[in-house]
Design a protein around this motif. Structure first.
Motif, PDB file in Angstrom:
ATOM      1  N   ASN A   1       4.455  -7.944  -2.343  1.00 10.69           N
ATOM      2  CA  ASN A   1       3.116  -6.902  -2.845  1.00 10.69           C
ATOM      3  C   ASN A   1       3.281  -5.491  -2.679  1.00 10.69           C
ATOM      4  OD1 ASN A   1       0.352  -6.398  -3.030  1.00 10.69           O
ATOM      5  ND2 ASN A   1       0.057  -8.520  -2.454  1.00 10.69           N
ATOM      6  N   CYS A   2       2.419  -4.854  -3.594  1.00 15.53           N
ATOM      7  CA  CYS A   2       2.677  -3.446  -3.608  1.00 15.53           C
ATOM      8  C   CYS A   2       2.219  -2.586  -2.293  1.00 15.53           C
ATOM      9  CB  CYS A   2       1.972  -2.878  -4.883  1.00 15.53           C
ATOM     10  SG  CYS A   2       0.452  -3.001  -5.347  1.00 15.53           S
ATOM     11  N   LYS A   3       1.400  -3.305  -1.746  1.00 14.63           N
ATOM     12  CA  LYS A   3       0.758  -2.507  -0.319  1.00 14.63           C
ATOM     13  C   LYS A   3       0.219  -3.593   0.539  1.00 14.63           C
ATOM     14  CE  LYS A   3      -3.388   0.347   0.611  1.00 14.63           C
ATOM     15  NZ  LYS A   3      -4.684   0.818  -0.259  1.00 14.63           N
TER      16      LYS A   3
ATOM     17  N   GLN B   1       4.568   3.761   6.555  1.00 15.94           N
ATOM     18  CA  GLN B   1       5.947   3.927   6.128  1.00 15.94           C
ATOM     19  C   GLN B   1       6.578   2.849   5.245  1.00 15.94           C
ATOM     20  OE1 GLN B   1       8.265   4.078   9.589  1.00 15.94           O
ATOM     21  NE2 GLN B   1       8.104   6.422  10.036  1.00 15.94           N
ATOM     22  N   VAL B   2       5.951   1.655   5.600  1.00 23.95           N
ATOM     23  CA  VAL B   2       6.278   0.179   4.684  1.00 23.95           C
ATOM     24  C   VAL B   2       5.604   0.582   3.397  1.00 23.95           C
ATOM     25  CG1 VAL B   2       6.042  -2.074   4.379  1.00 23.95           C
ATOM     26  CG2 VAL B   2       6.669  -1.048   6.576  1.00 23.95           C
TER      27      VAL B   2
ATOM     28  N   ARG C   1       5.466   1.951  -2.582  1.00 25.95           N
ATOM     29  CA  ARG C   1       4.761   2.809  -3.468  1.00 25.95           C
ATOM     30  C   ARG C   1       5.993   3.670  -4.513  1.00 25.95           C
ATOM     31  NH1 ARG C   1       1.315   5.143  -0.481  1.00 25.95           N
ATOM     32  NH2 ARG C   1       2.634   6.739   0.424  1.00 25.95           N
ATOM     33  N   LYS C   2       6.955   3.812  -3.784  1.00 32.11           N
ATOM     34  CA  LYS C   2       8.237   4.503  -4.443  1.00 32.11           C
ATOM     35  C   LYS C   2       8.846   3.443  -5.425  1.00 32.11           C
ATOM     36  CE  LYS C   2       9.482   8.256  -1.265  1.00 32.11           C
ATOM     37  NZ  LYS C   2      10.378   8.594  -0.464  1.00 32.11           N
TER      38      LYS C   2
ATOM     39  N   LEU D   1      16.470  -5.095  -7.915  1.00 34.08           N
ATOM     40  CA  LEU D   1      15.725  -4.027  -7.210  1.00 34.08           C
ATOM     41  C   LEU D   1      14.775  -4.694  -6.276  1.00 34.08           C
ATOM     42  CD1 LEU D   1      14.716  -2.091 -10.684  1.00 34.08           C
ATOM     43  CD2 LEU D   1      15.917  -1.245  -8.649  1.00 34.08           C
ATOM     44  N   ASN D   2      14.083  -5.815  -6.350  1.00 31.25           N
ATOM     45  CA  ASN D   2      13.137  -6.382  -5.208  1.00 31.25           C
ATOM     46  C   ASN D   2      14.122  -6.734  -4.056  1.00 31.25           C
ATOM     47  OD1 ASN D   2      10.870  -7.379  -4.473  1.00 31.25           O
ATOM     48  ND2 ASN D   2      11.547  -9.383  -5.174  1.00 31.25           N
ATOM     49  N   LYS D   3      15.308  -7.076  -4.140  1.00 33.24           N
ATOM     50  CA  LYS D   3      16.098  -7.252  -3.068  1.00 33.24           C
ATOM     51  C   LYS D   3      16.397  -5.927  -2.328  1.00 33.24           C
ATOM     52  CE  LYS D   3      20.506  -9.581  -1.710  1.00 33.24           C
ATOM     53  NZ  LYS D   3      21.652 -10.023  -2.214  1.00 33.24           N
TER      54      LYS D   3
END
Length: 169
Positions: free
Chosen positions: A48-50, A74-75, A80-81, A111-113
Motif C-alpha cells: 500500500n502507498c500509506k 519514516q515508512v 511516498r518516494k 522496484l516493489n521488492k
C-alpha cells in the motif's frame, strides 16, 4: 538431615526439557501482535502507498505516541518516494503487456521488492536502536486481506518475551 552435604547430579537432558517447557509456557503468555494496515488509495502488488498513523491502544504504556508516529512517518516517507515510480512503471507495463507477453511488468516487481527491502531496513534500524530495548519488534509481513482472498503487506508489531533474570543459567 543426612542428605545435607550430598551433591546430586541431575541428568542434563531433563534440565533441557524443563528449560524448553518453561520458555514455551512463557512465550504463550505474550499478547497478540498489533497489525497496522495500509490506508492509502493505491496498492501495487500488495504494498500500500500509506500506513495508518493512529496510535493503537495496545501500545499505551509501552511506547510513546511520538516514537510510534516517527516510525510510521519514516515508512510512509519511503513509500511516498517509491510508489509514484512504481505506479508509473506499472501503467507502462500494463500498456505494453500484450506485446511483451507480460515481461514489461518485471521492472515493477523488482522496484516493489526494492521498496520492501528499504522498508525492512528502516524497521530493522528502528528495532535495533529503540524497540528491542522496549520488548517490541516491528516487521513487514504478508497477510491475507480481511475483505478478500488477496494478500497485502502489513506492519506487524510483536511483543518479545522478556528474559527471565531470576532463573539460574
Amino acid at each position: 538431615m543426612a542428605n545435607f552435604d550430598t551433591i546430586f547430579h541431575e541428568n542434563s537432558s531433563e534440565d533441557d526439557t524443563d528449560n524448553t517447557q518453561t520458555s514455551l509456557e512463557y512465550a504463550l503468555n505474550l499478547p497478540e501482535p498489533i497489525v497496522i494496515r495500509g490506508v492509502g488509495n493505491m496498492t501495487v502488488f500488495g504494498l500500500n502507498c500509506k500506513y495508518d498513523t493512529d496510535f493503537p491502544s495496545a501500545l499505551h504504556a509501552k511506547v510513546a505516541n511520538e516514537e510510534f508516529s516517527m516510525t510510521i512517518n519514516q515508512v510512509n516517507k519511503v513509500l511516498r518516494k517509491t510508489m509514484t515510480v512504481n505506479v508509473r512503471w506499472w501503467l507502462c507495463g500494463c500498456i505494453c503487456c500484450c506485446c511483451t507477453l507480460g515481461m514489461s511488468l518485471w521492472p515493477v516487481v523488482c522496484l516493489n521488492k526494492r521498496t520492501r527491502h528499504t522498508i525492512n531496513k528502516v524497521l530493522d534500524s528502528e528495532n535495533v536502536n529503540f524497540y528491542h530495548k522496549l520488548g517490541l519488534h516491528w516487521s513487514l509481513r504478508k497477510q491475507k486481506c480481511v475483505s478478500s482472498n488477496m494478500m497485502e503487506y502489513v506492519l506487524l508489531v510483536e511483543f518479545l518475551p522478556k528474559a527471565q533474570i531470576l532463573k539460574p543459567d
